[in-house]
Design a protein around this motif. Sequence first.
Motif, PDB file in Angstrom:
ATOM      1  N   GLU A 129       0.853  -1.190   0.000  1.00  0.00           N
ATOM      2  CA  GLU A 129       0.000   0.000   0.000  1.00  0.00           C
ATOM      3  C   GLU A 129       0.895   1.249   0.000  1.00  0.00           C
ATOM      4  O   GLU A 129       1.868   1.304   0.744  1.00  0.00           O
ATOM      5  CB  GLU A 129      -0.865  -0.029   1.262  1.00  0.00           C
ATOM      6  N   GLY A 130       0.576   2.219  -0.830  1.00  0.00           N
ATOM      7  CA  GLY A 130       1.371   3.444  -0.879  1.00  0.00           C
ATOM      8  C   GLY A 130       2.503   3.399  -1.894  1.00  0.00           C
ATOM      9  O   GLY A 130       3.230   4.377  -2.071  1.00  0.00           O
ATOM     10  N   MET A 142      -0.859  -5.336   0.040  1.00  0.00           N
ATOM     11  CA  MET A 142      -0.716  -5.548   1.483  1.00  0.00           C
ATOM     12  C   MET A 142      -0.579  -4.185   2.163  1.00  0.00           C
ATOM     13  O   MET A 142      -0.078  -3.229   1.573  1.00  0.00           O
ATOM     14  CB  MET A 142       0.509  -6.428   1.771  1.00  0.00           C
ATOM     15  N   GLU A 143      -1.010  -4.116   3.391  1.00  0.00           N
ATOM     16  CA  GLU A 143      -0.992  -2.859   4.130  1.00  0.00           C
ATOM     17  C   GLU A 143       0.436  -2.315   4.243  1.00  0.00           C
ATOM     18  O   GLU A 143       1.396  -3.080   4.336  1.00  0.00           O
ATOM     19  CB  GLU A 143      -1.548  -3.042   5.555  1.00  0.00           C
ATOM     20  N   GLY A 159       3.893  -1.263   5.325  1.00  0.00           N
ATOM     21  CA  GLY A 159       4.729  -1.828   6.384  1.00  0.00           C
ATOM     22  C   GLY A 159       4.705  -3.348   6.445  1.00  0.00           C
ATOM     23  O   GLY A 159       5.499  -3.951   7.163  1.00  0.00           O
ATOM     24  N   LYS A 160       3.775  -3.966   5.687  1.00  0.00           N
ATOM     25  CA  LYS A 160       3.660  -5.437   5.725  1.00  0.00           C
ATOM     26  C   LYS A 160       4.451  -6.109   4.599  1.00  0.00           C
ATOM     27  O   LYS A 160       4.538  -7.332   4.532  1.00  0.00           O
ATOM     28  CB  LYS A 160       2.189  -5.861   5.620  1.00  0.00           C
ATOM     29  N   LEU A 161       4.959  -5.295   3.668  1.00  0.00           N
ATOM     30  CA  LEU A 161       5.735  -5.832   2.547  1.00  0.00           C
ATOM     31  C   LEU A 161       6.707  -4.755   2.096  1.00  0.00           C
ATOM     32  O   LEU A 161       6.346  -3.583   2.028  1.00  0.00           O
ATOM     33  CB  LEU A 161       4.794  -6.215   1.387  1.00  0.00           C
ATOM     34  N   ASP A 162       7.934  -5.163   1.773  1.00  0.00           N
ATOM     35  CA  ASP A 162       8.914  -4.205   1.269  1.00  0.00           C
ATOM     36  C   ASP A 162       8.673  -3.952  -0.229  1.00  0.00           C
ATOM     37  O   ASP A 162       9.172  -4.696  -1.069  1.00  0.00           O
ATOM     38  CB  ASP A 162      10.329  -4.747   1.513  1.00  0.00           C
TER      39      ASP A 162
END
Lengths: 325, 325
Positions: free
Chosen positions: B98-99, B131-132, B134-137
């Motif tokens: 995300e982002g 994925m939210e 911080g939950k995935l690089d």
Amino acid sequence: MKKEFITLAHGSGGKEMEELIESLGISYRGEWKDCDKDSATLRLGEGRLCFTTDSFVVDPIFFPGGDIGHLAFCGTVNDLCVMKAKPLGISLALVIEEGFPAADLEKILSSIKRLSEEYKIPIVTGDTKVMEKGKLDKIIINTSGVGLISKEEKACDEKIALGDKVILSGGLGEHATALLSKRFDFETRITTDSKPLVKEMEAVKGIIRLAKDPTRGGLAAILNEIVSKSSIGIEIVEDDVPAKPEVKKAVEMLGINLYELACEGRMVCIAPEEKADAVVAALKKFNPDACIIGKVVEGDGVSVRTALGSRILPTPSGRIVPRIC
Amino acid sequence: MKKEFITLAHGSGGKEMEELIESLGISYRGEWKDCDKDSATLRLGEGRLCFTTDSFVVDPIFFPGGDIGHLAFCGTVNDLCVMKAKPLGISLALVIEEGFPAADLEKILSSIKRLSEEYKIPIVTGDTKVMEKGKLDKIIINTSGVGLISKEEKACDEKIALGDKVILSGGLGEHATALLSKRFDFETRITTDSKPLVKEMEAVKGIIRLAKDPTRGGLAAILNEIVSKSSIGIEIVEDDVPAKPEVKKAVEMLGINLYELACEGRMVCIAPEEKADAVVAALKKFNPDACIIGKVVEGDGVSVRTALGSRILPTPSGRIVPRIC
């Protein structure tokens, strides 16, 4: 691309994803067909090769009745099944966070192994990557699959017609309810509906026009997908849509839409009116809740008939339920 | 499973991964063959269907000469190519944080689009998950691929024999050096070697016994893989192994092993002695550094002959270079 940053809505299987995918501009398809469906197909000899992929990011990775491995096997197998393909083989690509417990990995892989052996669908190729601790939330699994559509099935008429019946193979919302009970910590006896639809498809092949599995975006997404390529509509009858009381209770409590919830072991079939009862009878052998939920009507779009009248059921948009699969 | 927790070494393409995969116990393969190779194969009509998968977690996602999309296309195409298969279609599954900037996604996808159109290998099916934050690089890409091995190629003898030559299609270590220059912030003119090996394979088909691409685990991993299934050895000559001076400098500076570094657009061919010059000539059209680097010898395992004598080149183990692809 409309937005400057990717949002959770892009991953929810609704409108945002469709727009994102269109905006990619990857349009060279060679001889492949059905690239917008559950599996793409390519003529091979007298039949058609079927090819599909799905990544699973479900949170939590263990939930009542299943786990991410179970889901990853069923999801890809079902994408082949609903295209009337016999699944030939599945690939398994793991991306794991450093420090992930080996015992959890074993549990996940034994779910896959069990299904693979039971359904005689082999896991034939794989890949394992590890990311540094903190760079990934636990584990992601990608399964891709290849299948074969026989010459006879290829000839099957997929065009839906006025009066056709819409049949659902079991109750809605069980996978989502099982998952959300873990995420929001409420008690329920509901377990995931995740299962391979191989036997169900075998039982209705030849008497249905088409099948689809209501995963991300749920019933709302797939019914809209079905009518989007035709000039007819679908009307479902609210009171006829099966859902267990505990599912209905959870849906109400969480303020979510039953029709948008992902199932992982249900299918919707469209069948000619005169064959609908036979389809229901065949599906009831696997799940007593299988029933006719609506029909193909004049007009366009999808509507729900309730005691109070009829309302539109649009393609879902927004976050729906993130990381449901 | 030997360890209680998954470590980075499990994802480096060395011994740990092999042990992990064996410990999974997923052994039901149906009619499939070559499940331990770059692509699994299944008899289909008069030829063989080829199926492969790879997830890409490269860090950083943009590096000199390429990006994660470029790598994801080439990696899977090459896994089909080295099995002598004609790539039919590739799947593309994105998992995005995300982002993530939409402009970066467009860059990555345009790399894939460009290669797909240039090589006429279509992207036929896909999936997108988010994925939210911080939950995935950033982003993970899985590409799977299907290809076809023709009847003629199937008949090709893959058994290696004493005196066969080992040929490398270009300099080693360029992908790793390009990537590490970004990760450790040093200057270099080296760019990734990432490229589809379609034309190279076309040029040597019929005159080689087998080909392999030295990705994770590098030359050391694939040479050991080749000899592990036979009762003969391979000896390479250190001075004959091509590597650009800047690559050698980087390898020395970083204290890493050139033979263990991943390439993403190189292949190693084994050819009968009398055909080796023809193979080199064919490969030199694509890269002037293509040359014979060694031969098949009596004994077992892989050795490197240097000015000081001969040393064993074992299968890599440990972390090697994490997230190189």
